[in-house]
Scaffold this motif. Structure first.
Motif, PDB file in Angstrom:
ATOM      1  N   ALA A  21      64.987  47.463 -27.982  1.00  7.09           N
ATOM      2  CA  ALA A  21      64.804  48.860 -27.586  1.00  7.09           C
ATOM      3  C   ALA A  21      64.202  48.947 -26.187  1.00  7.09           C
ATOM      4  O   ALA A  21      64.603  49.782 -25.367  1.00  7.09           O
ATOM      5  N   GLU A  22      63.234  48.060 -25.906  1.00 11.83           N
ATOM      6  CA  GLU A  22      62.614  48.078 -24.582  1.00 11.83           C
ATOM      7  C   GLU A  22      63.615  47.715 -23.496  1.00 11.83           C
ATOM      8  O   GLU A  22      63.613  48.300 -22.411  1.00 11.83           O
ATOM      9  N   ARG A  23      64.490  46.772 -23.779  1.00 14.78           N
ATOM     10  CA  ARG A  23      65.516  46.409 -22.800  1.00 14.78           C
ATOM     11  C   ARG A  23      66.497  47.565 -22.593  1.00 14.78           C
ATOM     12  O   ARG A  23      66.895  47.863 -21.459  1.00 14.78           O
ATOM     13  N   SER A  24      66.881  48.201 -23.684  1.00 15.85           N
ATOM     14  CA  SER A  24      67.804  49.338 -23.576  1.00 15.85           C
ATOM     15  C   SER A  24      67.211  50.442 -22.716  1.00 15.85           C
ATOM     16  O   SER A  24      67.876  50.995 -21.829  1.00 15.85           O
ATOM     17  N   LEU A  25      65.947  50.760 -22.963  1.00 22.21           N
ATOM     18  CA  LEU A  25      65.285  51.818 -22.198  1.00 22.21           C
ATOM     19  C   LEU A  25      65.130  51.429 -20.730  1.00 22.21           C
ATOM     20  O   LEU A  25      65.276  52.274 -19.841  1.00 22.21           O
ATOM     21  N   ALA A  26      64.843  50.159 -20.474  1.00 21.63           N
ATOM     22  CA  ALA A  26      64.696  49.700 -19.093  1.00 21.63           C
ATOM     23  C   ALA A  26      66.014  49.840 -18.331  1.00 21.63           C
ATOM     24  O   ALA A  26      66.038  50.272 -17.173  1.00 21.63           O
ATOM     25  N   ILE A  27      67.111  49.498 -18.988  1.00 16.39           N
ATOM     26  CA  ILE A  27      68.421  49.585 -18.333  1.00 16.39           C
ATOM     27  C   ILE A  27      68.797  51.030 -18.073  1.00 16.39           C
ATOM     28  O   ILE A  27      69.213  51.400 -16.960  1.00 16.39           O
ATOM     29  N   LEU A  28      68.652  51.882 -19.073  1.00 11.91           N
ATOM     30  CA  LEU A  28      69.017  53.289 -18.904  1.00 11.91           C
ATOM     31  C   LEU A  28      68.092  53.975 -17.898  1.00 11.91           C
ATOM     32  O   LEU A  28      68.536  54.814 -17.108  1.00 11.91           O
ATOM     33  N   SER A  29      66.811  53.608 -17.897  1.00  7.00           N
ATOM     34  CA  SER A  29      65.860  54.214 -16.964  1.00  7.00           C
ATOM     35  C   SER A  29      66.178  53.849 -15.518  1.00  7.00           C
ATOM     36  O   SER A  29      65.821  54.592 -14.591  1.00  7.00           O
ATOM     37  N   ALA A  30      66.845  52.724 -15.311  1.00  7.05           N
ATOM     38  CA  ALA A  30      67.194  52.295 -13.955  1.00  7.05           C
ATOM     39  C   ALA A  30      68.134  53.282 -13.271  1.00  7.05           C
ATOM     40  O   ALA A  30      68.218  53.328 -12.047  1.00  7.05           O
ATOM     41  N   PHE A  31      68.830  54.098 -14.067  1.00  9.78           N
ATOM     42  CA  PHE A  31      69.775  55.062 -13.499  1.00  9.78           C
ATOM     43  C   PHE A  31      69.101  56.359 -13.068  1.00  9.78           C
ATOM     44  O   PHE A  31      69.720  57.169 -12.372  1.00  9.78           O
ATOM     45  N   ILE A  32      67.862  56.592 -13.483  1.00  8.37           N
ATOM     46  CA  ILE A  32      67.246  57.910 -13.301  1.00  8.37           C
ATOM     47  C   ILE A  32      67.173  58.326 -11.839  1.00  8.37           C
ATOM     48  O   ILE A  32      67.521  59.447 -11.483  1.00  8.37           O
ATOM     49  N   ASP A  33      66.690  57.438 -10.972  1.00  7.27           N
ATOM     50  CA  ASP A  33      66.547  57.811  -9.560  1.00  7.27           C
ATOM     51  C   ASP A  33      67.599  57.135  -8.679  1.00  7.27           C
ATOM     52  O   ASP A  33      67.420  57.024  -7.468  1.00  7.27           O
ATOM     53  N   ALA A  34      68.700  56.702  -9.291  1.00  6.43           N
ATOM     54  CA  ALA A  34      69.751  56.023  -8.524  1.00  6.43           C
ATOM     55  C   ALA A  34      70.559  57.049  -7.721  1.00  6.43           C
ATOM     56  O   ALA A  34      71.076  58.008  -8.288  1.00  6.43           O
ATOM     57  N   PRO A  35      70.680  56.866  -6.399  1.00  9.01           N
ATOM     58  CA  PRO A  35      71.420  57.834  -5.581  1.00  9.01           C
ATOM     59  C   PRO A  35      72.930  57.768  -5.796  1.00  9.01           C
ATOM     60  O   PRO A  35      73.645  58.718  -5.481  1.00  9.01           O
ATOM     61  N   GLU A  36      73.416  56.652  -6.333  1.00 11.64           N
ATOM     62  CA  GLU A  36      74.857  56.485  -6.531  1.00 11.64           C
ATOM     63  C   GLU A  36      75.091  55.405  -7.584  1.00 11.64           C
ATOM     64  O   GLU A  36      74.169  54.682  -7.968  1.00 11.64           O
ATOM     65  N   PRO A  37      76.330  55.319  -8.116  1.00  5.50           N
ATOM     66  CA  PRO A  37      76.626  54.272  -9.111  1.00  5.50           C
ATOM     67  C   PRO A  37      76.363  52.888  -8.531  1.00  5.50           C
ATOM     68  O   PRO A  37      76.450  52.675  -7.316  1.00  5.50           O
ATOM     69  N   PHE A  38      76.024  51.934  -9.389  1.00  7.20           N
ATOM     70  CA  PHE A  38      75.787  50.573  -8.918  1.00  7.20           C
ATOM     71  C   PHE A  38      76.215  49.573  -9.977  1.00  7.20           C
ATOM     72  O   PHE A  38      76.511  49.932 -11.120  1.00  7.20           O
ATOM     73  N   GLY A  39      76.264  48.292  -9.578  1.00  8.92           N
ATOM     74  CA  GLY A  39      76.757  47.245 -10.452  1.00  8.92           C
ATOM     75  C   GLY A  39      75.662  46.415 -11.090  1.00  8.92           C
ATOM     76  O   GLY A  39      74.477  46.750 -11.037  1.00  8.92           O
ATOM     77  N   LEU A  40      76.066  45.295 -11.667  1.00 13.47           N
ATOM     78  CA  LEU A  40      75.135  44.442 -12.400  1.00 13.47           C
ATOM     79  C   LEU A  40      74.059  43.835 -11.502  1.00 13.47           C
ATOM     80  O   LEU A  40      72.923  43.635 -11.944  1.00 13.47           O
ATOM     81  N   THR A  41      74.408  43.547 -10.247  1.00 13.86           N
ATOM     82  CA  THR A  41      73.424  42.947  -9.335  1.00 13.86           C
ATOM     83  C   THR A  41      72.250  43.885  -9.115  1.00 13.86           C
ATOM     84  O   THR A  41      71.082  43.475  -9.171  1.00 13.86           O
ATOM     85  N   GLU A  42      72.563  45.164  -8.880  1.00  9.44           N
ATOM     86  CA  GLU A  42      71.500  46.149  -8.679  1.00  9.44           C
ATOM     87  C   GLU A  42      70.702  46.368  -9.963  1.00  9.44           C
ATOM     88  O   GLU A  42      69.467  46.489  -9.941  1.00  9.44           O
ATOM     89  N   LEU A  43      71.396  46.384 -11.092  1.00 10.10           N
ATOM     90  CA  LEU A  43      70.706  46.536 -12.377  1.00 10.10           C
ATOM     91  C   LEU A  43      69.771  45.358 -12.644  1.00 10.10           C
ATOM     92  O   LEU A  43      68.683  45.523 -13.184  1.00 10.10           O
ATOM     93  N   ALA A  71      86.193  52.406 -11.835  1.00 13.26           N
ATOM     94  CA  ALA A  71      87.289  51.513 -11.490  1.00 13.26           C
ATOM     95  C   ALA A  71      86.836  50.333 -10.639  1.00 13.26           C
ATOM     96  O   ALA A  71      87.433  49.248 -10.693  1.00 13.26           O
ATOM     97  N   ASP A  72      85.768  50.523  -9.855  1.00 16.45           N
ATOM     98  CA  ASP A  72      85.270  49.434  -9.005  1.00 16.45           C
ATOM     99  C   ASP A  72      84.228  48.579  -9.732  1.00 16.45           C
ATOM    100  O   ASP A  72      83.513  47.796  -9.103  1.00 16.45           O
ATOM    101  N   ASN A  73      84.119  48.759 -11.061  1.00 15.62           N
ATOM    102  CA  ASN A  73      83.198  48.004 -11.927  1.00 15.62           C
ATOM    103  C   ASN A  73      81.726  48.388 -11.743  1.00 15.62           C
ATOM    104  O   ASN A  73      80.841  47.704 -12.258  1.00 15.62           O
ATOM    105  N   SER A  74      81.467  49.461 -11.019  1.00 17.05           N
ATOM    106  CA  SER A  74      80.101  49.966 -10.954  1.00 17.05           C
ATOM    107  C   SER A  74      79.867  50.885 -12.156  1.00 17.05           C
ATOM    108  O   SER A  74      80.810  51.256 -12.866  1.00 17.05           O
ATOM    109  N   TYR A  75      78.599  51.229 -12.386  1.00 18.71           N
ATOM    110  CA  TYR A  75      78.248  52.010 -13.568  1.00 18.71           C
ATOM    111  C   TYR A  75      77.518  53.297 -13.187  1.00 18.71           C
ATOM    112  O   TYR A  75      76.835  53.369 -12.155  1.00 18.71           O
ATOM    113  N   GLN A  76      77.663  54.296 -14.043  1.00 13.80           N
ATOM    114  CA  GLN A  76      76.900  55.526 -13.903  1.00 13.80           C
ATOM    115  C   GLN A  76      76.640  56.093 -15.302  1.00 13.80           C
ATOM    116  O   GLN A  76      77.298  55.690 -16.264  1.00 13.80           O
TER     117      GLN A  76
END
Length: 273
Positions: A21-43, A71-76
């Motif tokens: 659960a902590e890992r799930s929340l950490a991953i989803l929380s990483a998107f909160i202040d993201a200015p644009e979609p990003f990939g696994l490296t940024e995550l 399509a470019d394998n980034s996530y949002q």
């Protein structure tokens, strides 16, 4: 014999958190202040988890609609995350968070407290909590006042401008003495919310006879700490306060500095032309 450095397992509280659960929340929380979609490296950089671990979680998030892979394998964030946010928004009541903070401030400082929000060129006392002292300064929730030189007005005027929180030099507490009433003083700190936007001004106010904001360093520190804690509960990032200090913020000097920078920038642009 047990070593002295060994913790007492009987006294230690059991850790009942769930790693997944902590890992799930950490991953989803990483998107909160993201200015644009990003990939696994940024995550990976944002969460401290390995890409292989993140990828396994992402498959579940995508399946459930909380994340979308482009399509470019980034996530949002996906539509399910949006629905969750709207459900929170529909049921969110500021009073559930702000009133306990005001009441706690009253208990710890012995003075009255209020929370102001900006209404165009006025400030509205959204909530208030009175000190039990027999002689006190008071304000009623629902009262409207001008954006003047009181501490709450200074906060609403300066920190409502995007980016100004980072321009305060780590000082967030404004003070005022005898602005509308020669017998009262106040100190205020900004409270931020989603997107690190200003929500309002957390204010302590009282009779100048016993309440001197300039000399009350410990009280300013208490106010700032509670403003930070409330901001996090309302959805702001802890980083919105940069190197926070209980030193007094001089709004007039800060506004003058910003005006001077704007003039210099304009002159430089004209000169370049």
């Amino acid at each position: 014999m047990k070593k002295e450095s060994e913790p007492d397992k009987k006294d230690a509280a059991p850790d009942r958190t769930v790693l997944g659960a902590e890992r799930s929340l950490a991953i989803l929380s990483a998107f909160i202040d993201a200015p644009e979609p990003f990939g696994l490296t940024e995550l990976e950089a944002r969460t401290g988890l390995f890409k292989s671990v993140i990828h396994r979680y992402m498959m579940s998030f995508i399946k459930a609609g909380y994340v979308v892979q482009r399509a470019d394998n980034s996530y949002q964030l996906g539509p399910r995350a949006y629905q969750l946010g709207k459900a929170f928004e529909a049921r969110f009541d500021y009073a559930d968070f702000i009133m306990p903070t005001l009441e706690k401030l009253v208990r710890e400082t012995g003075e009255s407290t209020a929370f102001y929000i900006r209404q165009q060129e006025q400030r509205l006392c959204l909530y208030a909590a009175e000190t039990p002292a027999s002689v006190k300064a008071t304000v009623k929730a629902g009262s409207l006042f001008p954006i003047d030189q009181t501490s709450s007005a200074q906060v609403l005027r300066f920190f409502s401008v995007p980016g100004n929180a980072a321009r305060s030099g780590g000082r967030y507490v404004c003070i005022s003495v005898g602005i509308n009433n020669p017998l009262s003083s106040s100190m205020s700190a900004p409270v931020f919310g989603p997107g690190n936007a200003l929500v309002g001004s957390l204010t302590i106010f009282g009779l100048t006879l016993r309440f001197d904001p300039a000399a009350s360093g410990a009280m300013r520190a208490t106010l700032l700490q509670m403003a930070q804690e409330l901001s996090i509960r309302l959805g702001a990032s802890p980083q919105v306060y940069q190197a926070p200090s209980a030193d007094i913020f001089d709004e007039a000097a800060a506004q003058a500095a910003l005006a001077a920078q704007a003039v210099q920038s304009t002159q430089a642009t004209v000169g370049d032309g």
